[in-house]
Design a protein around this motif. Structure first.
Motif, PDB file in Angstrom:
ATOM      1  N   UNK A   1       0.838  -1.208   0.000  1.00  0.00           N
ATOM      2  CA  UNK A   1       0.000   0.000   0.000  1.00  0.00           C
ATOM      3  C   UNK A   1       0.873   1.258   0.000  1.00  0.00           C
ATOM      4  N   UNK A   2       1.937   1.250   0.770  1.00  0.00           N
ATOM      5  CA  UNK A   2       2.862   2.386   0.795  1.00  0.00           C
ATOM      6  C   UNK A   2       3.388   2.669  -0.615  1.00  0.00           C
ATOM      7  N   UNK A   3       3.742   1.622  -1.347  1.00  0.00           N
ATOM      8  CA  UNK A   3       4.273   1.786  -2.703  1.00  0.00           C
ATOM      9  C   UNK A   3       3.230   2.343  -3.672  1.00  0.00           C
ATOM     10  N   UNK A   4       1.955   2.074  -3.404  1.00  0.00           N
ATOM     11  CA  UNK A   4       0.877   2.495  -4.305  1.00  0.00           C
ATOM     12  C   UNK A   4       0.109   3.700  -3.761  1.00  0.00           C
ATOM     13  N   UNK A   5       0.529   4.221  -2.623  1.00  0.00           N
ATOM     14  CA  UNK A   5      -0.227   5.290  -1.971  1.00  0.00           C
ATOM     15  C   UNK A   5      -0.447   6.494  -2.883  1.00  0.00           C
ATOM     16  N   UNK A   6       0.565   6.893  -3.619  1.00  0.00           N
ATOM     17  CA  UNK A   6       0.419   8.060  -4.504  1.00  0.00           C
ATOM     18  C   UNK A   6      -0.652   7.823  -5.566  1.00  0.00           C
ATOM     19  N   UNK A   7      -0.832   6.579  -5.990  1.00  0.00           N
ATOM     20  CA  UNK A   7      -1.856   6.260  -6.993  1.00  0.00           C
ATOM     21  C   UNK A   7      -3.262   6.440  -6.405  1.00  0.00           C
ATOM     22  N   UNK A   8      -3.424   6.127  -5.129  1.00  0.00           N
ATOM     23  CA  UNK A   8      -4.712   6.366  -4.474  1.00  0.00           C
ATOM     24  C   UNK A   8      -4.940   7.867  -4.304  1.00  0.00           C
TER      25      UNK A   8
ATOM     26  N   UNK B   1      -8.000  -3.006  -7.095  1.00  0.00           N
ATOM     27  CA  UNK B   1      -8.760  -1.930  -6.461  1.00  0.00           C
ATOM     28  C   UNK B   1      -8.598  -0.622  -7.236  1.00  0.00           C
ATOM     29  N   UNK B   2      -7.363  -0.306  -7.615  1.00  0.00           N
ATOM     30  CA  UNK B   2      -7.121   0.916  -8.389  1.00  0.00           C
ATOM     31  C   UNK B   2      -7.835   0.861  -9.738  1.00  0.00           C
ATOM     32  N   UNK B   3      -7.791  -0.293 -10.398  1.00  0.00           N
ATOM     33  CA  UNK B   3      -8.511  -0.452 -11.659  1.00  0.00           C
ATOM     34  C   UNK B   3     -10.007  -0.287 -11.480  1.00  0.00           C
ATOM     35  N   UNK B   4     -10.519  -0.829 -10.398  1.00  0.00           N
ATOM     36  CA  UNK B   4     -11.938  -0.671 -10.089  1.00  0.00           C
ATOM     37  C   UNK B   4     -12.307   0.781  -9.857  1.00  0.00           C
ATOM     38  N   UNK B   5     -11.477   1.489  -9.104  1.00  0.00           N
ATOM     39  CA  UNK B   5     -11.727   2.911  -8.842  1.00  0.00           C
ATOM     40  C   UNK B   5     -11.709   3.690 -10.156  1.00  0.00           C
ATOM     41  N   UNK B   6     -10.777   3.386 -11.035  1.00  0.00           N
ATOM     42  CA  UNK B   6     -10.734   4.058 -12.340  1.00  0.00           C
ATOM     43  C   UNK B   6     -12.037   3.844 -13.097  1.00  0.00           C
ATOM     44  N   UNK B   7     -12.522   2.618 -13.117  1.00  0.00           N
ATOM     45  CA  UNK B   7     -13.767   2.313 -13.815  1.00  0.00           C
ATOM     46  C   UNK B   7     -14.947   3.033 -13.162  1.00  0.00           C
ATOM     47  N   UNK B   8     -15.005   2.976 -11.851  1.00  0.00           N
ATOM     48  CA  UNK B   8     -16.082   3.629 -11.100  1.00  0.00           C
ATOM     49  C   UNK B   8     -16.141   5.122 -11.443  1.00  0.00           C
ATOM     50  N   UNK B   9     -14.991   5.775 -11.418  1.00  0.00           N
ATOM     51  CA  UNK B   9     -14.946   7.222 -11.660  1.00  0.00           C
ATOM     52  C   UNK B   9     -15.262   7.548 -13.126  1.00  0.00           C
ATOM     53  N   UNK B  10     -14.769   6.742 -14.050  1.00  0.00           N
ATOM     54  CA  UNK B  10     -15.005   6.986 -15.483  1.00  0.00           C
ATOM     55  C   UNK B  10     -16.474   6.778 -15.853  1.00  0.00           C
ATOM     56  N   UNK B  11     -17.069   5.719 -15.321  1.00  0.00           N
ATOM     57  CA  UNK B  11     -18.425   5.328 -15.716  1.00  0.00           C
ATOM     58  C   UNK B  11     -19.504   5.794 -14.731  1.00  0.00           C
ATOM     59  N   UNK B  12     -19.106   6.488 -13.667  1.00  0.00           N
ATOM     60  CA  UNK B  12     -20.050   6.889 -12.617  1.00  0.00           C
ATOM     61  C   UNK B  12     -20.843   5.664 -12.133  1.00  0.00           C
TER      62      UNK B  12
END
Length: 169
Positions: A52-59, A151-162
């Motif tokens: 998570x620390x390594x990916x924190x900036x992506x979140x 999770x990051x891919x899911x968030x991208x989809x969620x935000x793109x597609x509302x």
């Protein structure tokens, strides 16, 4: 069990930097990510939090505020923070077993000397800014946690597609 689209329980938790984190005080752009972890005794938790620390900036880039919380004591949590490579993750400690149950987390009784008497099994919650549950993943074992890339891919989809929260029916 808390269903998606329901309001999460309030949580006020002490952080290892000697501040108090309150869910109701959070104002993320898109989501709050609460990661409940088993505690310092868990090598899988160490691996997960360091990932998570390594990916924190992506979140953060996606407007997601992150916190990791355990039932560990203050001393144990501060040792965790100092010994693990998690310098930028807000680390909360002292979650009560009652609070854990309010979140629907599984609770285990320690079976080794290195484990606390009681502690939570892993849980991951993605909350909308209004504190409603958007996505949750709760384990009864330390194994099989969701990947942060998924999770990051899911968030991208969620935000793109509302895309709305699911599982509420």
């Amino acid at each position: 069990m808390i269903k998606p689209r329901e309001t999460s329980p309030e949580i006020k938790i002490n952080l290892v930097n000697d501040t108090l984190w309150e869910l109701s005080e959070q104002s993320p752009k898109n989501f709050s990510l609460i990661l409940f972890y088993r505690g310092k005794h868990c090598p899988i938790c160490k691996k997960q939090l360091e990932e998570l620390q390594k990916k924190l900036s992506k979140f953060i880039e996606r407007g997601v505020n992150v916190i990791a919380i355990s039932t560990d004591t203050e001393d144990v949590a501060k040792a965790t923070y100092n010994e693990w490579d998690i310098a930028d993750i807000p680390l909360g400690y002292g979650l009560s077993i009652e609070e854990a149950r309010d979140w629907g987390l599984f609770v285990s009784k320690g079976i080794k000397d290195s484990e606390p008497e009681y502690f939570t099994e892993p849980g991951l919650f993605l909350l909308a800014p209004d504190q409603t549950i958007y996505w949750e993943s709760i384990q009864s074992m330390p194994f099989g946690r969701p990947s942060f890339n998924d999770l990051l891919g899911g968030i991208d989809y969620i935000l793109k597609e509302d895309y709305p929260a699911r599982g509420e029916a």
